[in-house]
Design an enzyme around this catalytic site. Structure first.
Site, PDB file in Angstrom:
ATOM      1  N   GLU A 131     -11.219  -9.206   2.581  1.00 10.31           N
ATOM      2  CA  GLU A 131      -9.959  -8.857   3.236  1.00 10.31           C
ATOM      3  C   GLU A 131     -10.263  -8.737   4.729  1.00 10.31           C
ATOM      4  O   GLU A 131     -11.119  -7.946   5.135  1.00 10.31           O
ATOM      5  CB  GLU A 131      -9.386  -7.537   2.697  1.00 10.31           C
ATOM      6  CG  GLU A 131      -8.095  -7.169   3.439  1.00 10.31           C
ATOM      7  CD  GLU A 131      -7.291  -6.061   2.758  1.00 10.31           C
ATOM      8  OE1 GLU A 131      -7.450  -5.840   1.544  1.00 10.31           O
ATOM      9  OE2 GLU A 131      -6.489  -5.424   3.480  1.00 10.31           O
ATOM     10  N   ARG A 170       3.691  18.746   2.176  1.00  6.40           N
ATOM     11  CA  ARG A 170       4.210  19.976   1.564  1.00  6.40           C
ATOM     12  C   ARG A 170       3.360  20.476   0.395  1.00  6.40           C
ATOM     13  O   ARG A 170       3.625  21.523  -0.153  1.00  6.40           O
ATOM     14  CB  ARG A 170       5.632  19.704   1.037  1.00  6.40           C
ATOM     15  CG  ARG A 170       6.702  19.818   2.082  1.00  6.40           C
ATOM     16  CD  ARG A 170       6.900  21.300   2.467  1.00  6.40           C
ATOM     17  NE  ARG A 170       7.847  21.431   3.544  1.00  6.40           N
ATOM     18  CZ  ARG A 170       9.144  21.668   3.389  1.00  6.40           C
ATOM     19  NH1 ARG A 170       9.648  21.790   2.183  1.00  6.40           N
ATOM     20  NH2 ARG A 170       9.925  21.770   4.425  1.00  6.40           N
ATOM     21  N   HIS A 214      -3.996  -4.485   7.697  1.00  8.66           N
ATOM     22  CA  HIS A 214      -4.145  -3.353   8.600  1.00  8.66           C
ATOM     23  C   HIS A 214      -3.292  -3.544   9.843  1.00  8.66           C
ATOM     24  O   HIS A 214      -3.468  -4.493  10.600  1.00  8.66           O
ATOM     25  CB  HIS A 214      -5.596  -3.083   9.022  1.00  8.66           C
ATOM     26  CG  HIS A 214      -5.800  -1.614   9.241  1.00  8.66           C
ATOM     27  ND1 HIS A 214      -5.368  -0.976  10.368  1.00  8.66           N
ATOM     28  CD2 HIS A 214      -6.300  -0.662   8.425  1.00  8.66           C
ATOM     29  CE1 HIS A 214      -5.623   0.309  10.249  1.00  8.66           C
ATOM     30  NE2 HIS A 214      -6.179   0.526   9.078  1.00  8.66           N
ATOM     31  N   ASP A 222      -0.011   4.468  -0.250  1.00 16.41           N
ATOM     32  CA  ASP A 222      -0.652   5.731   0.145  1.00 16.41           C
ATOM     33  C   ASP A 222       0.275   6.635   0.939  1.00 16.41           C
ATOM     34  O   ASP A 222       0.233   7.863   0.822  1.00 16.41           O
ATOM     35  CB  ASP A 222      -1.861   5.474   1.071  1.00 16.41           C
ATOM     36  CG  ASP A 222      -2.980   4.742   0.380  1.00 16.41           C
ATOM     37  OD1 ASP A 222      -2.986   4.695  -0.860  1.00 16.41           O
ATOM     38  OD2 ASP A 222      -3.842   4.209   1.091  1.00 16.41           O
ATOM     39  N   HIS A 223       1.098   6.009   1.794  1.00 17.45           N
ATOM     40  CA  HIS A 223       1.899   6.826   2.712  1.00 17.45           C
ATOM     41  C   HIS A 223       2.983   7.637   2.017  1.00 17.45           C
ATOM     42  O   HIS A 223       3.500   8.600   2.579  1.00 17.45           O
ATOM     43  CB  HIS A 223       2.457   5.975   3.845  1.00 17.45           C
ATOM     44  CG  HIS A 223       1.366   5.611   4.811  1.00 17.45           C
ATOM     45  ND1 HIS A 223       0.955   6.449   5.815  1.00 17.45           N
ATOM     46  CD2 HIS A 223       0.558   4.538   4.857  1.00 17.45           C
ATOM     47  CE1 HIS A 223      -0.046   5.897   6.448  1.00 17.45           C
ATOM     48  NE2 HIS A 223      -0.312   4.738   5.901  1.00 17.45           N
ATOM     49  N   THR A 256      -7.095   6.471  10.148  1.00 15.57           N
ATOM     50  CA  THR A 256      -6.977   5.395   9.172  1.00 15.57           C
ATOM     51  C   THR A 256      -8.238   4.540   9.266  1.00 15.57           C
ATOM     52  O   THR A 256      -9.089   4.781  10.138  1.00 15.57           O
ATOM     53  CB  THR A 256      -5.698   4.564   9.419  1.00 15.57           C
ATOM     54  OG1 THR A 256      -5.610   3.537   8.432  1.00 15.57           O
ATOM     55  CG2 THR A 256      -5.688   3.934  10.800  1.00 15.57           C
ATOM     56  N   THR A 257      -8.393   3.573   8.352  1.00 17.59           N
ATOM     57  CA  THR A 257      -9.627   2.789   8.320  1.00 17.59           C
ATOM     58  C   THR A 257      -9.833   2.039   9.641  1.00 17.59           C
ATOM     59  O   THR A 257      -9.028   1.197  10.004  1.00 17.59           O
ATOM     60  CB  THR A 257      -9.560   1.766   7.164  1.00 17.59           C
ATOM     61  OG1 THR A 257      -8.975   2.407   6.042  1.00 17.59           O
ATOM     62  CG2 THR A 257     -10.923   1.248   6.817  1.00 17.59           C
ATOM     63  N   GLU A 279      -8.616   0.627  -3.068  1.00 20.46           N
ATOM     64  CA  GLU A 279      -9.551   0.673  -1.941  1.00 20.46           C
ATOM     65  C   GLU A 279     -10.421   1.912  -2.059  1.00 20.46           C
ATOM     66  O   GLU A 279      -9.918   2.984  -2.402  1.00 20.46           O
ATOM     67  CB  GLU A 279      -8.794   0.767  -0.622  1.00 20.46           C
ATOM     68  CG  GLU A 279      -7.915  -0.409  -0.335  1.00 20.46           C
ATOM     69  CD  GLU A 279      -7.025  -0.136   0.877  1.00 20.46           C
ATOM     70  OE1 GLU A 279      -7.162   0.927   1.512  1.00 20.46           O
ATOM     71  OE2 GLU A 279      -6.183  -0.984   1.157  1.00 20.46           O
ATOM     72  N   ARG A 305      -9.466   8.046  -1.163  1.00 22.94           N
ATOM     73  CA  ARG A 305     -10.415   8.452  -0.120  1.00 22.94           C
ATOM     74  C   ARG A 305     -11.342   9.552  -0.618  1.00 22.94           C
ATOM     75  O   ARG A 305     -10.978  10.346  -1.485  1.00 22.94           O
ATOM     76  CB  ARG A 305      -9.663   8.956   1.115  1.00 22.94           C
ATOM     77  CG  ARG A 305      -8.914   7.882   1.870  1.00 22.94           C
ATOM     78  CD  ARG A 305      -8.351   8.467   3.149  1.00 22.94           C
ATOM     79  NE  ARG A 305      -9.423   8.828   4.049  1.00 22.94           N
ATOM     80  CZ  ARG A 305      -9.820   8.086   5.100  1.00 22.94           C
ATOM     81  NH1 ARG A 305      -9.190   6.975   5.402  1.00 22.94           N
ATOM     82  NH2 ARG A 305     -10.818   8.477   5.853  1.00 22.94           N
ATOM     83  N   ASN A 361       0.850  -1.183   0.000  1.00 23.39           N
ATOM     84  CA  ASN A 361       0.000   0.000   0.000  1.00 23.39           C
ATOM     85  C   ASN A 361       0.895   1.245   0.000  1.00 23.39           C
ATOM     86  O   ASN A 361       1.630   1.487   0.955  1.00 23.39           O
ATOM     87  CB  ASN A 361      -0.900  -0.042   1.247  1.00 23.39           C
ATOM     88  CG  ASN A 361      -1.878   1.103   1.276  1.00 23.39           C
ATOM     89  OD1 ASN A 361      -1.506   2.235   0.950  1.00 23.39           O
ATOM     90  ND2 ASN A 361      -3.102   0.862   1.652  1.00 23.39           N
ATOM     91  N   ARG A 371      -7.192  12.789   0.882  1.00 24.22           N
ATOM     92  CA  ARG A 371      -6.129  13.319   1.759  1.00 24.22           C
ATOM     93  C   ARG A 371      -4.740  12.865   1.342  1.00 24.22           C
ATOM     94  O   ARG A 371      -3.758  13.464   1.715  1.00 24.22           O
ATOM     95  CB  ARG A 371      -6.399  12.962   3.214  1.00 24.22           C
ATOM     96  CG  ARG A 371      -6.201  11.513   3.550  1.00 24.22           C
ATOM     97  CD  ARG A 371      -6.217  11.309   5.050  1.00 24.22           C
ATOM     98  NE  ARG A 371      -7.557  11.510   5.620  1.00 24.22           N
ATOM     99  CZ  ARG A 371      -7.987  10.843   6.690  1.00 24.22           C
ATOM    100  NH1 ARG A 371      -7.210   9.977   7.286  1.00 24.22           N
ATOM    101  NH2 ARG A 371      -9.194  11.046   7.151  1.00 24.22           N
ATOM    102  N   HIS A 396      -5.570   3.733  -1.832  1.00 27.76           N
ATOM    103  CA  HIS A 396      -6.901   4.065  -1.313  1.00 27.76           C
ATOM    104  C   HIS A 396      -7.282   5.455  -1.812  1.00 27.76           C
ATOM    105  O   HIS A 396      -6.637   6.443  -1.450  1.00 27.76           O
ATOM    106  CB  HIS A 396      -6.839   4.018   0.225  1.00 27.76           C
ATOM    107  CG  HIS A 396      -8.165   4.228   0.900  1.00 27.76           C
ATOM    108  ND1 HIS A 396      -8.335   4.027   2.252  1.00 27.76           N
ATOM    109  CD2 HIS A 396      -9.382   4.602   0.432  1.00 27.76           C
ATOM    110  CE1 HIS A 396      -9.598   4.282   2.576  1.00 27.76           C
ATOM    111  NE2 HIS A 396     -10.249   4.640   1.486  1.00 27.76           N
ATOM    112  N   GLN A 426       1.774   1.125   5.975  1.00 28.98           N
ATOM    113  CA  GLN A 426       2.460   2.061   6.871  1.00 28.98           C
ATOM    114  C   GLN A 426       3.825   1.556   7.323  1.00 28.98           C
ATOM    115  O   GLN A 426       4.809   2.284   7.265  1.00 28.98           O
ATOM    116  CB  GLN A 426       1.555   2.345   8.080  1.00 28.98           C
ATOM    117  CG  GLN A 426       1.805   3.688   8.732  1.00 28.98           C
ATOM    118  CD  GLN A 426       2.870   3.606   9.818  1.00 28.98           C
ATOM    119  OE1 GLN A 426       3.185   2.524  10.312  1.00 28.98           O
ATOM    120  NE2 GLN A 426       3.417   4.740  10.183  1.00 28.98           N
TER     121      GLN A 426
END
Ligand code: PXP
Length: 260
Positions: free
Chosen positions: A150, A17, A213, A8-9, A99-100, A69, A44, A6, A48, A42, A236
């Protein structure tokens, strides 16, 4: 067992920034070279981290399958249908969450979930439902026609963190932080048994089983022992570790430029 990474991070860091660096799409080749089996992102409702344009570029450029996701919101589902990832994983979303938190309540939101599944299937996108490891919910997921479930591993991950790491900040606010070790140990074993029965039940119904997760370098080993789980989605902890595995090289490169 396959690994969905994942990313996303990476976009979270960029959004700190609001510039173009780091670009999550730059991770695609690295994840593939490192043996990752899937890219997970994801999209969202609040955008974000991953934006529509990131998702479009990632789906178009990824040599690995993309698992997107998203919530069951109609507008988002329509966007996902145009993006056409291989798979969409339906997750619950609350704007104020970090987070989810918890799985999608497919009993409460049965009609909306079914309508999202039907739309996605009409666009040849396979569907995974991110659910708590609960037998009744898994039976419903199968009845709704999803290909995958999942399993949410957040509860297991939280208890593991309370027992074995000095992290006092876990994924959810936990009321029982003061529990004695032996009680936490029992709770950890119970959470693993729950995941094992949920995975076996899902597999027996013909569902494909993923999990994710809060999984990290300390707690993943026990999850890997659950044979019915064929894929883990982890974000993460991998991106967090990459900061330190990559920092030395990054400092060296800047130092070399300064010296020149
Ligand atoms: N699977 C799902 C459905 C998720 O929502 C997330 C978080 O975006 C993950 C896996 C990855 O969780 P983590 O970032 O804690 O590894």
């Amino acid at each position: 067992m396959k690994l969905g990474v994942n990313i996303d991070h990476i976009a979270v860091l960029r959004e700190a920034r609001k510039i173009n660096d780091p670009d999550p799409a730059d991770a695609l080749g690295i994840v593939k070279r490192a043996g990752g089996d899937q890219i997970t992102i994801h999209l969202r409702e609040d955008r974000r981290h991953i934006h529509d344009e990131d998702a479009a570029r990632i789906v178009a450029a990824s040599a690995l399958p993309v698992n997107l996701e998203c919530s069951i919101d109609e507008e988002i589902i329509d966007i996902v249908c145009t993006l056409k990832p291989l798979r969409a994983t339906l997750v619950p979303e609350r704007r104020e969450e970090v987070t989810t938190e918890g799985g999608l309540d497919i009993i409460k939101y049965e009609e909306r979930t079914l309508s999202a599944i039907e739309k996605l299937h009409a666009h040849e996108i396979e569907v995974s439902l991110f659910v708590d490891p609960d037998l009744e919910i898994i039976t419903r997921a199968d009845a709704l026609g999803a290909e995958w479930v999942e399993l949410h591993t957040g509860s297991y991950a939280n208890i593991h963190a309370m027992l074995y790491s000095n992290l006092s900040r876990t994924h959810h606010a936990i009321a029982d932080l003061d529990l004695p070790r032996h009680t936490l140990q029992t709770k950890l074993e119970e959470s693993l048994t729950t995941l094992l029965s949920a995975a076996d039940h899902a597999k027996s119904l013909g569902l494909k089983v993923a999990a994710g997760h809060g999984l990290n370098y300390h707690n993943v080993e026990e999850i890997v022992k659950i044979k019915a789980i064929e894929e883990l989605n982890i974000g993460q902890s991998i991106v967090a570790r990459s900061v330190f595995t990559g920092l030395e090289q990054a400092v060296r490169e800047m130092k070399a430029l300064i010296r020149r």
